[in-house]
Design an enzyme around this catalytic site. Sequence first.
Site, PDB file in Angstrom:
ATOM      1  CD  GLU A 170       9.985  16.815   9.769  1.00 19.95           C
ATOM      2  OE1 GLU A 170       9.430  16.835   8.656  1.00 19.95           O
ATOM      3  OE2 GLU A 170      10.669  15.855  10.170  1.00 19.95           O
ATOM      4  CG  ASP A 225      19.371  22.221   4.077  1.00 22.26           C
ATOM      5  OD1 ASP A 225      20.194  21.363   4.458  1.00 22.26           O
ATOM      6  OD2 ASP A 225      18.785  22.172   2.982  1.00 22.26           O
ATOM      7  CG  HIS A 239       7.387   9.591   9.674  1.00 23.97           C
ATOM      8  ND1 HIS A 239       7.250   9.533   8.318  1.00 23.97           N
ATOM      9  CD2 HIS A 239       6.241  10.161  10.150  1.00 23.97           C
ATOM     10  CE1 HIS A 239       6.064  10.027   7.959  1.00 23.97           C
ATOM     11  NE2 HIS A 239       5.439  10.424   9.051  1.00 23.97           N
ATOM     12  CG  PHE A 249      -4.702   9.118  11.734  1.00 26.90           C
ATOM     13  CD1 PHE A 249      -5.255   8.510  10.627  1.00 26.90           C
ATOM     14  CD2 PHE A 249      -3.420   9.657  11.619  1.00 26.90           C
ATOM     15  CE1 PHE A 249      -4.559   8.449   9.427  1.00 26.90           C
ATOM     16  CE2 PHE A 249      -2.724   9.597  10.419  1.00 26.90           C
ATOM     17  CZ  PHE A 249      -3.280   9.000   9.332  1.00 26.90           C
ATOM     18  NE  ARG A 277       2.369   8.344  12.758  1.00 26.38           N
ATOM     19  CZ  ARG A 277       2.350   9.330  11.863  1.00 26.38           C
ATOM     20  NH1 ARG A 277       3.298  10.258  11.908  1.00 26.38           N
ATOM     21  NH2 ARG A 277       1.427   9.380  10.931  1.00 26.38           N
ATOM     22  CG  HIS A 322       5.326   6.061  10.066  1.00 20.64           C
ATOM     23  ND1 HIS A 322       4.674   4.874   9.806  1.00 20.64           N
ATOM     24  CD2 HIS A 322       4.387   7.030   9.953  1.00 20.64           C
ATOM     25  CE1 HIS A 322       3.392   5.148   9.541  1.00 20.64           C
ATOM     26  NE2 HIS A 322       3.204   6.450   9.629  1.00 20.64           N
ATOM     27  CD  GLN A 362       6.101  10.224  14.744  1.00 20.69           C
ATOM     28  OE1 GLN A 362       5.769  10.769  13.704  1.00 20.69           O
ATOM     29  NE2 GLN A 362       5.350  10.239  15.833  1.00 20.69           N
ATOM     30  NE  ARG A 403       4.481  14.619  13.042  1.00 20.36           N
ATOM     31  CZ  ARG A 403       3.804  13.856  12.177  1.00 20.36           C
ATOM     32  NH1 ARG A 403       2.485  13.818  12.199  1.00 20.36           N
ATOM     33  NH2 ARG A 403       4.454  13.104  11.306  1.00 20.36           N
ATOM     34  CB  SER A 447       3.006  16.641  10.648  1.00 23.49           C
ATOM     35  OG  SER A 447       2.520  15.822   9.621  1.00 23.49           O
ATOM     36  CD  GLU A 490      -0.952   6.855  12.759  1.00 24.66           C
ATOM     37  OE1 GLU A 490       0.270   6.958  12.933  1.00 24.66           O
ATOM     38  OE2 GLU A 490      -1.788   7.466  13.423  1.00 24.66           O
ATOM     39  N   GLY A 497      12.092  27.607   2.268  1.00 28.07           N
ATOM     40  CA  GLY A 497      11.448  26.292   2.313  1.00 28.07           C
ATOM     41  C   GLY A 497      10.073  26.395   1.698  1.00 28.07           C
ATOM     42  CB  SER A 498       8.833  25.776  -1.468  1.00 26.00           C
ATOM     43  OG  SER A 498       9.377  24.550  -1.929  1.00 26.00           O
ATOM     44  N   GLY A 499       7.668  23.848   1.399  1.00 28.31           N
ATOM     45  CA  GLY A 499       6.661  22.846   1.724  1.00 28.31           C
ATOM     46  C   GLY A 499       5.397  23.544   2.199  1.00 28.31           C
ATOM     47  CG  LEU A 547       4.508   6.980   5.124  1.00 32.09           C
ATOM     48  CD1 LEU A 547       4.754   6.578   6.570  1.00 32.09           C
ATOM     49  CD2 LEU A 547       4.198   8.470   5.046  1.00 32.09           C
ATOM     50  CB  ALA A 598       5.533  25.184   7.215  1.00 33.71           C
TER      51      ALA A 598
END
Lengths: 570, 315, 290
Positions: free
Chosen positions: A371, A212, A345, A117, A277, A233, A231, A382, A387, A246, A10-12, A243, A14
């Site tokens: 996530e 996955d 979301h 927020f 939310r 949104h 969640q 959340r 996040s 917020e 996973g390359s987000g 989206l 995190a």
Amino acid sequence: MQTFDVLVIGSGGAGMRAALEAGARGGLAVGLMTKMFPTRSATGMAQGGINGFLGNADPTDSVAKHVFDTVKGSDYLGDQDAIAFFCGQAAAAIREIDYYGVPFSRDGDGRIAQRNFGGQSAPRTCFSADKTGHVILHTLYEQCLKHGVKMLTDRLLLDLAVDDDGLCGAVALDIRTGQVVPVRAKAVVIATGGAGRMYWSRTTNPFASTADGMAACFRAGIPLKDPEMVQFHPTGLAGTGILMSEASRAEGGYLYNNAGERFMARYAPEKMELATRDLVSQAIETEIREGRGFGTGLSAYVLLDLRHLGREKILERLPGIRDLAMTFERVDPVEAPIPIRPSCHYTMGGVDVTDFRTGGTALAGLFAAGEAACVSVHGANRLGGNSLADIMVFGKCAGAGAADYALGRDRKAGDGALAAKAAEWEERLAAAMARDDGPAVASIRDRLAEAMWNKVGIFRRGGEMKEAAAAIDGLTEEYARCAVGDDSRVFNTALVNYVELGNLLAMAKAAVLGALNRTESRGCHLREDYPARDDANFLKHTLVTLAGTRYELSYRPVVVTDYQPAERRY
Amino acid sequence: MEQVVYRIRRFDGRKEFWQEYRFAHEANKTVLWGLLKIKETVDPSLAFVAACRSAVCGACAVRVNGEAMLACETPLDALLERFGATLVLEPLGNFPVIRDLVVDWEPKAARLAEAKPWLVPREEFSAEAGCRQSQAEFRRINAQTNCILCGACASECNKLTTGDDDFYEPFVYTKAGKFVADSRDGAAADHLRPVLARGLWKCVHCQECVTKCPKRVAPAEDIAALRRASIRLGLADNQGTRHARAFAGDITKTGRLNETTMAVKTDGLLKSATRLPFALRLLRRGKLNPFHFPAPVEGIDGVRAIVKAAKEAKE
Amino acid sequence: MRYAFFPGCVLDGAASEAREATVKVARALDIELVELPGWTCCGASHAQDVDELAALAVNARNLALAERLGLPLLTACSTCTLMLRKAKAALDGGLKDKVNKLLAAAGISYAGTATVTHLLWALVGDYGLDRLRARATRPLAGLKVAGYYGCHILRPPQVMDFEDHARPRSLAALIAALGAEPVELASARRCCGFHAVFPAERDAFKMTGAINADALAAGADCVVTPCPLCQMQLDMRQREGKAATGTAGDMPVLHLAQLVGLALGMTGGELGLGRHVTPADHLAAKVGGR
């Protein structure tokens, strides 16, 4: 066979943060595997900001306030030791990515600007206009280039391989060649993101958010924690579910019903639009259900009004929001209110992390972050801005945890399990590609989304959820004989979609099971047949474990340290 | 309009072929909607990539009737009005194609890395304390941070189309330019040298990158900014700098260009002598008048005063 | 119709035939061109690489001079048009006050009323093709003309918004109005290479050659372009272009005003057709003139 000490999947945010941290240890072979190109991930879609106590906008803010806001926001389902750790680390994580090059919006003193927020008691959210996730993602990608992180792009995780000595590595589909490839690894970090695509037709998530990693861990025997906590949104565009950050409410946007009322006064008189939310989403759906929305059925909506902010502020702080509204709703927020409705979301639940300091799980060598993971700091709801902080703090922890583990592990065997898993998948994929009749992947997927949205959505009832569970079982049967529709080995995206659907079905089944058995209302989980929170029986995490083909339920108490559960008002 | 036709250039890994798909028109949809419609109801084997469907991930850039754009955000109706009921879809230009509309980013990422697109923080900053930057300084890099690496800028780039060995994709210059412009960065020359070595002065000014960027990034402007920065840092011993300086110099000298001396100023006497046959060609047709020295324009003193004031305003 | 005329440097030098043709055509069409007194080089997208603010200020001065005349500014060069319009966009987009402080050094200021157009746009938009058709005393029947736009008359569209940059129609419409036959040119919107002919010579010649080859393949008698820089590149560098692409065959390249002039009955001599490097003077005879 490709071999790594640490394989991050996973390359987000995190995943990249984890890979950088593992690489920083030196001497370790670190691989970053992703099913797309790294900068296509969901992190880039986060708009509003990243939370951490810096005290730039409000010197009276504190880590303790961040902790309490997060605990209360989670509706007391978050583990308080983990939350205290998380909030304590957030500021350092933000300063560190400033140093990496994240272009933050600034205050008058050149410090990182912070804004209000939802559900927060102080302006604590750092941001870069309304593209915070995008700039964090790209900055991390730049750092990966700088440090020469080995990227394995276009590789879809199929399964983890485990033998009697523990984790052996992962098996993936090389999408470019259509080959099933085993990858040896001493330690694996799962950072594959959420499961929002269970609600395919109405979600803010990218197409790739298909659980996955959650599903692979689940099949490897790791429990899914709190899978029922999904969640919604409050402000997705009415037509597409895309989206609207917020930040649009944080900067002062109002929500109106068809009578022109700022209806949040009824639900959260103090925080109004900046309640959490879960509450705002539930309020919007209540307005629609009671006839105070616009339009009917699936196309119903309420209005998000930014006009009073003025053109200049909208252009400076919310330019991306404005572009999206103009492109997808043909509305210029400078001149007209935006039609919005809640949209799936974020998956608060996920891979059961048992050691928040390392991202470790019940399986030695297997770590999870972002996530895909459930630590749990988000509990039943959340907070916006938590996040991005989560993926920076826990991505780093998981990268370090995996590196430490790999450094201390001497393992050469495990190829047998990898080969067996690869052969199993090769056979399964070949069979799926060879079938030329059977239901289509998209058809099963759409019916899954319909069942989830209608029966396991914002309002939930036992009877409806039982119907959803039955529907998912039926769809799972259909899935076993469905047709991919493309037998090419070269970049077969239909085959990718086939694998993803299997993961979504597994995750959805777990979510419904968890939701059915949680006979209370907490955070995003609103049971109309059990409207009250029930701390006596449910101040605990759901754990769904796969035993053979059976989904088994168990529970684990929430960690409560400083804050006893109290009534939640905003 | 009842039917929409997508005529798609396909590639199966070995051979290329064209295929036409027809589907029922619906109002207010996007190009991506059409692709998904085909994949889900007509032909699951059509390959393309898309992720965020909200114009921020950069995955879905394709070429429609020769123009690179993001499939997810481009209204179908606007294109049908522009190009008629048949839309021609192709993979991005100047990218290797893997299959159908899917292009290979790996070689591009390798080229991007050459430009050292990462912050080299100034010494006064630290990972522990972070950085300081004024909002005005932030605004200077804000536009470049909009780049989503979609590749649209490279698709119709005239320079890349002609030969890419000595030129980068426009987004590479934008990324490098972002760090040269970042007040937190202390190593402008580190970002400049690689782009200077590969193509910084070879941009042909065709403006395709500025035209195609879906995020209002202007790589051509970033290229110009990098050129200015390289001159400022003294990395100016090159043909491009001499050429540009010849223009700037003529403006303050007479107000107008002196074509006769341009080649000599750009290339020096020796190299420009190799262009003699060309010059003779022009002389023969009266295109070049070696005795034409533009006289200073009316108000040249004012021009000089303005340029001087501009220089002072920056210092 | 009156315009402040901004000839630009090449019309003052190597492309002086374009200037002569422009002036004659304008006179014949009762379009009054008042040369902007004291105009200076637009920077040609090169001076901007040295000092952006100075280049902007110099163009602000050009715009201010046009305001003083109270006339819309007209150029016959795509790059001049782009540079002047870009300057105007920057000034109107928030830099006006800052730049006016610099202009004060020369005792002038930019108010924001200046407008910038190009000969092509003026003919198609302001003058009108019906009027032009009516004035064409010698329609160019039988002449196959490939309209070549090049880059700066179209791009970037945020600044050059006369027509859809992806499917421009103005040249074909104008060619047809003059009685000639418009020929589709696949590379009509590609770059000729002019601006990089020094640093990227090899590429520039390939670009040049490709356009000429396209025009030959399309069976055109000539190419017409609204930009004198493109014209110079395609004409003067045609030999190198052909060598770079392995093409044979000459392709005359006309300035926009020259083609219009031919239809207005002017001679090749009057329009300077004899001054092109790639022979073009036979075209006048082809349409029944001298």
